[in-house]
Design a protein around this motif. Structure first.
Motif, PDB file in Angstrom:
ATOM      1  N   UNK A 284       0.805  -1.220   0.000  1.00  0.00           N
ATOM      2  CA  UNK A 284       0.000   0.000   0.000  1.00  0.00           C
ATOM      3  C   UNK A 284       0.844   1.280   0.000  1.00  0.00           C
ATOM      4  N   UNK A 285       2.134   1.173  -0.070  1.00  0.00           N
ATOM      5  CA  UNK A 285       2.980   2.361  -0.051  1.00  0.00           C
ATOM      6  C   UNK A 285       3.461   2.686   1.357  1.00  0.00           C
ATOM      7  N   UNK A 286       4.537   3.420   1.494  1.00  0.00           N
ATOM      8  CA  UNK A 286       5.111   3.701   2.815  1.00  0.00           C
ATOM      9  C   UNK A 286       4.144   4.376   3.783  1.00  0.00           C
ATOM     10  N   UNK A 287       3.315   5.283   3.289  1.00  0.00           N
ATOM     11  CA  UNK A 287       2.436   6.037   4.187  1.00  0.00           C
ATOM     12  C   UNK A 287       1.393   5.147   4.854  1.00  0.00           C
ATOM     13  N   UNK A 288       1.071   4.007   4.245  1.00  0.00           N
ATOM     14  CA  UNK A 288       0.047   3.117   4.791  1.00  0.00           C
ATOM     15  C   UNK A 288       0.617   1.793   5.299  1.00  0.00           C
TER      16      UNK A 288
ATOM     17  N   UNK B 151      10.355  10.450   2.824  1.00  0.00           N
ATOM     18  CA  UNK B 151      10.975  11.686   3.314  1.00  0.00           C
ATOM     19  C   UNK B 151       9.982  12.575   4.064  1.00  0.00           C
ATOM     20  N   UNK B 152       8.690  12.359   3.858  1.00  0.00           N
ATOM     21  CA  UNK B 152       7.681  13.121   4.604  1.00  0.00           C
ATOM     22  C   UNK B 152       7.476  12.579   6.018  1.00  0.00           C
ATOM     23  N   UNK B 153       7.960  11.365   6.278  1.00  0.00           N
ATOM     24  CA  UNK B 153       7.747  10.753   7.592  1.00  0.00           C
ATOM     25  C   UNK B 153       8.549  11.480   8.666  1.00  0.00           C
ATOM     26  N   UNK B 154       7.985  11.555   9.863  1.00  0.00           N
ATOM     27  CA  UNK B 154       8.650  12.241  10.978  1.00  0.00           C
ATOM     28  C   UNK B 154       9.474  11.266  11.807  1.00  0.00           C
ATOM     29  N   UNK B 155      10.208  10.408  11.138  1.00  0.00           N
ATOM     30  CA  UNK B 155      11.098   9.454  11.802  1.00  0.00           C
ATOM     31  C   UNK B 155      12.443   9.491  11.076  1.00  0.00           C
ATOM     32  N   UNK B 156      13.510   8.964  11.676  1.00  0.00           N
ATOM     33  CA  UNK B 156      14.798   8.915  10.970  1.00  0.00           C
ATOM     34  C   UNK B 156      14.688   8.136   9.673  1.00  0.00           C
TER      35      UNK B 156
ATOM     36  N   UNK C 112      15.117  20.168   4.718  1.00  0.00           N
ATOM     37  CA  UNK C 112      14.007  20.666   5.516  1.00  0.00           C
ATOM     38  C   UNK C 112      13.436  19.666   6.506  1.00  0.00           C
ATOM     39  N   UNK C 113      13.936  18.447   6.495  1.00  0.00           N
ATOM     40  CA  UNK C 113      13.384  17.445   7.412  1.00  0.00           C
ATOM     41  C   UNK C 113      13.718  17.776   8.864  1.00  0.00           C
TER      42      UNK C 113
END
Length: 476
Positions: free
Chosen positions: A289-293, A317-322, A340-341
């Motif tokens: 389902x893709x990284x976001x899901x 890269x949008x995730x708030x984790x390392x 910008x992360x």
């Protein structure tokens, strides 16, 4: 931990110490260690033929005084003076009193070719820009000789601060360095020229942060994540792997293999190689389902074998984790997005990928590895692990650069970097900082490569399989 300091810091520490000691004491401390190391290498000093290559600085003085000590033990010692009018007067007098001699310029080649040991005191740690023609000519003769070669402090022709080599340089079997390691002794290409490095303690007190750090077993053991009684798979960390493609399913399998052995409690895989991953590692949590899901993770690895899957790279890269970015992910990641992360980012290029990111030739990166890794970290605001014969890890905020002391040339094999990415990403998920995860990952990966290869060719899967042995070796 092994540390290395730049020339300016070493010089300042030497001046401070010399001001408190009787004149000549510091040099004699260095010379005692140098002469002992030469004697150890020779095995039998009496009757040995030793040639000193003597420049005009203190390194030349060290060589002359060490030669005098060897002459008093029965060695036949002769000195080739590159600048006779500027040779260290005290050292030259000591050599002559001990029975040593000076070789006329016209007989230098013959003396070198007959020598059992050549002691390189041409240029000290302040040498820059390569060797002069007369020194380079002598180095070429040394290359043709069968003598053991010992360098004083560092091989002449290498840059002490950067590890760069411009033109001819001495290739030493042994380098005897004083007070502290210099960066060039730990970083290629200069490291190749240093041979075995022996550190002589001369009593220097070195303030502030070192230029280079090299972790040892004890340092790595203290950083490894170890589950406690209350741990479960989620508390230990979950790492997400967004990797692989129809063309490169093996990259996904190898990244997952590394991740499963890296200390995290669970591995989530996202990508088109799910069937191949589950067939090899059924414990993997697979999603299409893709990284976001994909579900909650404590760190992501993105890029190995990903082809042109820019969407997955952007989602990760949008995730708030390392996030660890490798391989195709490096090409697809937007620099301003990376900068910008708010969460840590670890980039793991090899020299070719680093060259593309910096807009320079690969040879420039390989020749100036320290400068290149620092520049990449500054440009992207990320921690950068520059893979290669010397793996370096630099933080975006500056500070000491970590150099990895483990590894083997057999690790230069397809898929080895994918294993490193998964292993290091798992350490990120387990809670290590980007700098520590990169350093520990490289250390374990290099050690696993040595253990798996044992002097013979090895595949990336074998390296992944040996990570557990490397882990136990470090903790043992």
């Amino acid at each position: 931990m092994r540390t290395a300091y730049n020339v300016e810091t070493v010089r300042a520490a030497e001046r401070e110490l010399m001001a408190r000691l009787p004149e000549g004491t510091l040099m004699q401390r260095a010379v005692a260690g140098l002469a002992a190391a030469c004697a150890d290498l020779l095995g039998r000093v009496y009757g040995s033929r030793v040639v000193l290559l003597v420049g005009s600085g203190d390194n030349g003085g060290d060589a002359l005084y060490a030669g005098a000590r060897l002459a008093r033990r029965g060695a036949g010692v002769s000195a080739v003076l590159l600048a006779p009018e500027r040779a260290h007067a005290g050292g030259l007098a000591a050599l002559r009193r001990a029975g040593g001699s000076v070789v006329p310029a016209g007989r230098a080649e013959g003396a070198i070719l007959r020598a059992d040991l050549v002691l390189d005191g041409i240029v000290g740690i302040g040498g820059k820009g390569g060797l002069r023609a007369d020194a380079a000519a002598l180095v070429a003769v040394v290359e043709r000789s069968r003598a053991a070669v010992v360098a004083v402090d560092l091989p002449s022709g290498v840059d002490a601060d950067s590890g760069e080599v411009r033109g001819e340089a001495v290739r030493a079997d042994l380098t005897v360095t004083f007070g502290t390691h210099k960066p060039g002794l730990l970083i290629d290409p200069a490291r190749e020229y240093a041979g075995v490095v022996r550190l002589v303690d001369i009593g220097l007190s070195l303030p502030g942060e070192p230029e280079i750090e090299a972790l040892q077993h004890a340092d790595v053991a203290g950083l490894l994540p170890v589950p406690g009684a209350e741990s479960d798979k989620y508390r230990r960390g979950v790492v997400g792997i967004a990797a692989g493609s129809a063309r490169y399913p093996g990259a996904a399998v190898l990244a997952v293999a590394g991740a499963l052995r890296g200390g995290a409690g669970a591995v989530r895989y996202v990508g088109p190689a799910g069937d191949a991953v589950v067939a090899r590692f059924p414990e993997t949590l697979v999603s299409d389902q893709g990284p976001a899901k994909a579900g909650r993770v404590q760190a992501w690895v993105v890029g190995p074998g990903a082809g042109d899957d820019a969407a997955s790279v952007a989602e990760v890269l949008e995730a708030e984790v390392p996030v660890l970015i490798d391989a195709d992910g490096l090409r697809l990641a937007d620099r301003e997005v990376v900068r910008g992360r708010s969460a840590p980012t670890l980039m793991t290029p090899h020299a070719g990928e680093a060259a593309a990111l910096l807009g320079v030739a690969r040879e420039e990166v390989e020749g100036a590895r320290l400068e290149s890794v620092r520049e990449l970290a500054a440009r992207y605001g990320a921690t950068v692990l520059l893979k290669g014969s010397t793996t370096l890890v630099a933080d975006s905020g500056g500070g000491a650069v970590r150099v990895n002391p483990t590894g083997t040339g057999w690790l230069a094999t397809a898929g080895s970097g994918d294993v490193l990415s998964g292993l290091t990403g798992s350490l990120l998920a387990a809670g290590l900082s980007a700098l520590d995860a990169g350093s520990v990952g490289a250390y374990l990966h290099g050690l696993a490569g040595r253990l798996a290869a044992d002097g013979a060719p090895v595949g990336a899967g074998d390296v992944a399989g040996a990570v557990g042995r490397a882990w136990r070796d470090v903790r043992g």
